[in-house]
Design an enzyme around this catalytic site. Structure first.
Site, PDB file in Angstrom:
ATOM      1  N   ASP A  42      45.979  20.582 159.544  1.00 15.42           N
ATOM      2  CA  ASP A  42      45.448  20.932 158.231  1.00 15.42           C
ATOM      3  C   ASP A  42      45.355  22.450 158.148  1.00 15.42           C
ATOM      4  O   ASP A  42      44.838  23.098 159.070  1.00 15.42           O
ATOM      5  CB  ASP A  42      44.067  20.311 158.025  1.00 15.42           C
ATOM      6  N   ILE A  43      45.851  23.023 157.062  1.00 13.45           N
ATOM      7  CA  ILE A  43      45.809  24.477 156.879  1.00 13.45           C
ATOM      8  C   ILE A  43      44.356  24.894 156.665  1.00 13.45           C
ATOM      9  O   ILE A  43      43.676  24.371 155.784  1.00 13.45           O
ATOM     10  CB  ILE A  43      46.683  24.914 155.687  1.00 13.45           C
ATOM     11  N   GLU A  81      46.999  19.860 151.881  1.00 15.61           N
ATOM     12  CA  GLU A  81      47.456  20.815 152.892  1.00 15.61           C
ATOM     13  C   GLU A  81      47.447  20.200 154.288  1.00 15.61           C
ATOM     14  O   GLU A  81      47.401  20.892 155.287  1.00 15.61           O
ATOM     15  CB  GLU A  81      46.606  22.084 152.847  1.00 15.61           C
TER      16      GLU A  81
END
Length: 162
Positions: free
Chosen positions: A14-15, A57
């Site tokens: 996950d960003i 994301e």
């Protein structure tokens, strides 16, 4: 889940702070970051790995390997994103980007696919909680993961990477 005696591992990435990136620099810039992270994941993935965008994301990688190898792959992915998605490596990136990573291996962590996904997801969120930009493989609370996984869908990375 296992057809050739090889372990199966699910990796969630996950960003970190992506909403803030979008809010600060705009959705077009955010889309560029999504593409750059997707590109990094697909370039670092081994030939037999399956990469996908899980939603928003979040990305997943399905690995056909044992736990120790999966940990090395996950750390290489995290490090590669940190390196390639930096303002030093790519002047089009407005602020350096990192990812938080969680993983779970079939039989070691779970004996069913849905539980494997929940554990990997929960570990990714725990990596965020513990400071972000790291791979986490320890204990997690699956009740929290159940609530988060209720409405996710999977999209192939090729759509994001274009």
């Amino acid at each position: 889940l296992k057809t050739d005696g090889t372990n199966l591992t699910v990796v969630f990435l996950d960003i970190d702070d992506f909403k803030q990136y979008n809010d600060q620099f705009g959705h077009q810039e955010g889309d560029y970051v999504l593409q750059k992270v997707a590109q990094t994941i697909t370039q670092e993935a081994r030939g037999e790995d399956i990469a996908s965008r899980y939603g928003g994301e979040e990305f997943t990688l399905i690995l056909g390997c044992d736990y120790e190898t999966a940990c090395r792959v996950a750390e290489r992915l995290r490090s590669s994103v940190e390196e390639r998605c930096s303002t030093f490596a790519d002047p089009d990136i407005k602020r350096s980007v990192t990812v938080s990573v969680g993983l779970a291996t079939f039989e070691r962590d779970a004996d069913a696919g849905d539980k494997l996904v929940k554990i990997a997801d929960a570990r990714m969120y725990e990596a965020k909680r513990r400071g972000k930009n790291q791979v986490y493989t320890g204990d997690v609370n699956l009740d929290e993961a159940n609530a988060r996984n209720a409405d996710h869908c999977t999209t192939h990375l090729g759509i994001v990477a274009g």
